[in-house]
Design a protein around this motif. Structure first.
Motif, PDB file in Angstrom:
ATOM      1  N   GLY A  21       0.810  -1.215   0.000  1.00  0.00           N
ATOM      2  CA  GLY A  21       0.000   0.000   0.000  1.00  0.00           C
ATOM      3  C   GLY A  21       0.843   1.264   0.000  1.00  0.00           C
ATOM      4  N   VAL A  22       1.921   1.258   0.780  1.00  0.00           N
ATOM      5  CA  VAL A  22       2.807   2.431   0.825  1.00  0.00           C
ATOM      6  C   VAL A  22       3.453   2.663  -0.535  1.00  0.00           C
ATOM      7  CG1 VAL A  22       4.972   3.306   1.794  1.00  0.00           C
ATOM      8  CG2 VAL A  22       3.245   2.332   3.293  1.00  0.00           C
ATOM      9  N   ILE A  23       3.969   1.607  -1.135  1.00  0.00           N
ATOM     10  CA  ILE A  23       4.635   1.749  -2.437  1.00  0.00           C
ATOM     11  C   ILE A  23       3.649   2.229  -3.496  1.00  0.00           C
ATOM     12  CG2 ILE A  23       5.754   0.474  -4.304  1.00  0.00           C
ATOM     13  CD1 ILE A  23       7.006  -1.308  -2.095  1.00  0.00           C
ATOM     14  N   MET A  24       2.504   1.561  -3.580  1.00  0.00           N
ATOM     15  CA  MET A  24       1.530   1.895  -4.618  1.00  0.00           C
ATOM     16  C   MET A  24       0.989   3.313  -4.453  1.00  0.00           C
ATOM     17  SD  MET A  24      -2.090   0.111  -5.511  1.00  0.00           S
ATOM     18  CE  MET A  24      -2.881   0.874  -4.127  1.00  0.00           C
ATOM     19  N   LEU A  25       0.577   3.668  -3.240  1.00  0.00           N
ATOM     20  CA  LEU A  25      -0.020   4.991  -3.036  1.00  0.00           C
ATOM     21  C   LEU A  25       1.007   6.107  -3.140  1.00  0.00           C
ATOM     22  CD1 LEU A  25      -2.569   4.073  -0.269  1.00  0.00           C
ATOM     23  CD2 LEU A  25      -3.085   4.943  -2.551  1.00  0.00           C
ATOM     24  N   GLY A  29       0.638   9.049  -5.738  1.00  0.00           N
ATOM     25  CA  GLY A  29       0.738  10.437  -5.298  1.00  0.00           C
ATOM     26  C   GLY A  29       1.732  11.225  -6.128  1.00  0.00           C
ATOM     27  N   ILE A  30       2.862  10.602  -6.438  1.00  0.00           N
ATOM     28  CA  ILE A  30       3.868  11.265  -7.276  1.00  0.00           C
ATOM     29  C   ILE A  30       3.302  11.526  -8.671  1.00  0.00           C
ATOM     30  CG2 ILE A  30       6.081  10.914  -8.444  1.00  0.00           C
ATOM     31  CD1 ILE A  30       6.963   9.402  -5.860  1.00  0.00           C
ATOM     32  N   PHE A  31       2.657  10.513  -9.242  1.00  0.00           N
ATOM     33  CA  PHE A  31       2.131  10.677 -10.595  1.00  0.00           C
ATOM     34  C   PHE A  31       0.993  11.690 -10.655  1.00  0.00           C
ATOM     35  CE2 PHE A  31       3.724   6.143 -11.299  1.00  0.00           C
ATOM     36  CZ  PHE A  31       4.933   6.601 -11.795  1.00  0.00           C
ATOM     37  N   PHE A  32       0.171  11.753  -9.610  1.00  0.00           N
ATOM     38  CA  PHE A  32      -0.903  12.753  -9.602  1.00  0.00           C
ATOM     39  C   PHE A  32      -0.338  14.164  -9.435  1.00  0.00           C
ATOM     40  CE2 PHE A  32      -4.162   9.437  -8.697  1.00  0.00           C
ATOM     41  CZ  PHE A  32      -5.065   9.811  -9.670  1.00  0.00           C
ATOM     42  N   GLY A  68      -3.480  13.793  -5.402  1.00  0.00           N
ATOM     43  CA  GLY A  68      -2.120  13.368  -5.048  1.00  0.00           C
ATOM     44  C   GLY A  68      -1.867  13.465  -3.556  1.00  0.00           C
ATOM     45  N   TYR A  69      -2.302  14.560  -2.928  1.00  0.00           N
ATOM     46  CA  TYR A  69      -2.128  14.702  -1.485  1.00  0.00           C
ATOM     47  C   TYR A  69      -2.946  13.663  -0.732  1.00  0.00           C
ATOM     48  CZ  TYR A  69       0.084  19.148  -2.616  1.00  0.00           C
ATOM     49  OH  TYR A  69       0.908  20.115  -3.124  1.00  0.00           O
ATOM     50  N   ASN A  70      -4.128  13.338  -1.227  1.00  0.00           N
ATOM     51  CA  ASN A  70      -4.930  12.291  -0.600  1.00  0.00           C
ATOM     52  C   ASN A  70      -4.211  10.947  -0.676  1.00  0.00           C
ATOM     53  OD1 ASN A  70      -6.968  14.028   0.135  1.00  0.00           O
ATOM     54  ND2 ASN A  70      -8.242  13.566  -1.643  1.00  0.00           N
ATOM     55  N   CYS A  71      -3.530  10.693  -1.774  1.00  0.00           N
ATOM     56  CA  CYS A  71      -2.755   9.453  -1.894  1.00  0.00           C
ATOM     57  C   CYS A  71      -1.609   9.433  -0.890  1.00  0.00           C
ATOM     58  CB  CYS A  71      -2.211   9.292  -3.310  1.00  0.00           C
ATOM     59  SG  CYS A  71      -3.449   8.849  -4.533  1.00  0.00           S
ATOM     60  N   PHE A  72      -0.949  10.560  -0.701  1.00  0.00           N
ATOM     61  CA  PHE A  72       0.134  10.621   0.280  1.00  0.00           C
ATOM     62  C   PHE A  72      -0.392  10.419   1.708  1.00  0.00           C
ATOM     63  CE2 PHE A  72       2.480  13.326  -2.959  1.00  0.00           C
ATOM     64  CZ  PHE A  72       3.322  12.293  -3.331  1.00  0.00           C
ATOM     65  N   ILE A  73      -1.552  10.964   2.012  1.00  0.00           N
ATOM     66  CA  ILE A  73      -2.151  10.770   3.335  1.00  0.00           C
ATOM     67  C   ILE A  73      -2.492   9.296   3.549  1.00  0.00           C
ATOM     68  CG2 ILE A  73      -4.194  11.274   4.734  1.00  0.00           C
ATOM     69  CD1 ILE A  73      -4.126  14.111   3.462  1.00  0.00           C
ATOM     70  N   ALA A  74      -3.081   8.662   2.536  1.00  0.00           N
ATOM     71  CA  ALA A  74      -3.398   7.237   2.644  1.00  0.00           C
ATOM     72  C   ALA A  74      -2.126   6.410   2.784  1.00  0.00           C
ATOM     73  CB  ALA A  74      -4.199   6.785   1.423  1.00  0.00           C
ATOM     74  N   SER A  75      -1.064   6.809   2.123  1.00  0.00           N
ATOM     75  CA  SER A  75       0.211   6.113   2.251  1.00  0.00           C
ATOM     76  C   SER A  75       0.745   6.228   3.676  1.00  0.00           C
ATOM     77  CB  SER A  75       1.213   6.689   1.253  1.00  0.00           C
ATOM     78  OG  SER A  75       2.455   6.048   1.353  1.00  0.00           O
ATOM     79  N   ALA A  76       0.602   7.394   4.286  1.00  0.00           N
ATOM     80  CA  ALA A  76       1.036   7.572   5.678  1.00  0.00           C
ATOM     81  C   ALA A  76       0.218   6.698   6.628  1.00  0.00           C
ATOM     82  CB  ALA A  76       0.923   9.040   6.068  1.00  0.00           C
ATOM     83  N   ILE A  77      -1.052   6.542   6.351  1.00  0.00           N
ATOM     84  CA  ILE A  77      -1.882   5.657   7.175  1.00  0.00           C
ATOM     85  C   ILE A  77      -1.397   4.217   7.039  1.00  0.00           C
ATOM     86  CG2 ILE A  77      -4.213   4.712   7.439  1.00  0.00           C
ATOM     87  CD1 ILE A  77      -5.235   7.548   6.716  1.00  0.00           C
ATOM     88  N   TYR A  78      -1.020   3.812   5.842  1.00  0.00           N
ATOM     89  CA  TYR A  78      -0.461   2.478   5.650  1.00  0.00           C
ATOM     90  C   TYR A  78       0.862   2.318   6.392  1.00  0.00           C
ATOM     91  CZ  TYR A  78      -3.674   0.284   2.365  1.00  0.00           C
ATOM     92  OH  TYR A  78      -4.763  -0.315   1.800  1.00  0.00           O
TER      93      TYR A  78
END
Length: 100
Positions: A21-25, A29-32, A68-78
């Motif tokens: 999840g961390v890698i994917m999100l 996030g980078i691509f967004f 993109g920021y939402n993806c980074f937040i979800a990555s932090a939760i992971y």
């Protein structure tokens, strides 16, 4: 054992899922945030956003950044979930060491 919530297999599964999840999100996030054109279908863009915008690409870029920021937040939760799973694995190893 105090604080032990899940077994060793579930903790290992949680670590594997959180790593993925961390890698994917993080990559999403980078691509967004770099405004990848391939991901335009995943941006919550409406006709109203395009019609009311005086500077057309600016609103689209803001939506890309928001996703993109939402993806980074979800990555932090992971990351937090992975840390929890790691702690559970350590507690399981300690329990196995104390039993034997």
């Amino acid at each position: 054992m105090r604080g032990l919530i899940c077994g060793p297999k579930l903790a290992a599964c949680g670590m594997a899922l959180s790593l993925w999840g961390v890698i994917m999100l993080a990559m999403l996030g980078i691509f967004f945030t770099t405004h990848s054109a391939v991901l335009i279908e995943d941006v919550p863009l409406t006709e109203k956003d395009i019609a009311e915008d005086t500077n057309p690409p600016q609103r689209v870029y803001e939506l890309y950044n928001k996703v993109g920021y939402n993806c980074f937040i979800a990555s932090a939760i992971y990351v937090l979930f992975g840390a929890f799973s790691c702690c559970q694995m350590k507690l399981n190893k300690r329990k196995a060491y104390l039993v034997h």
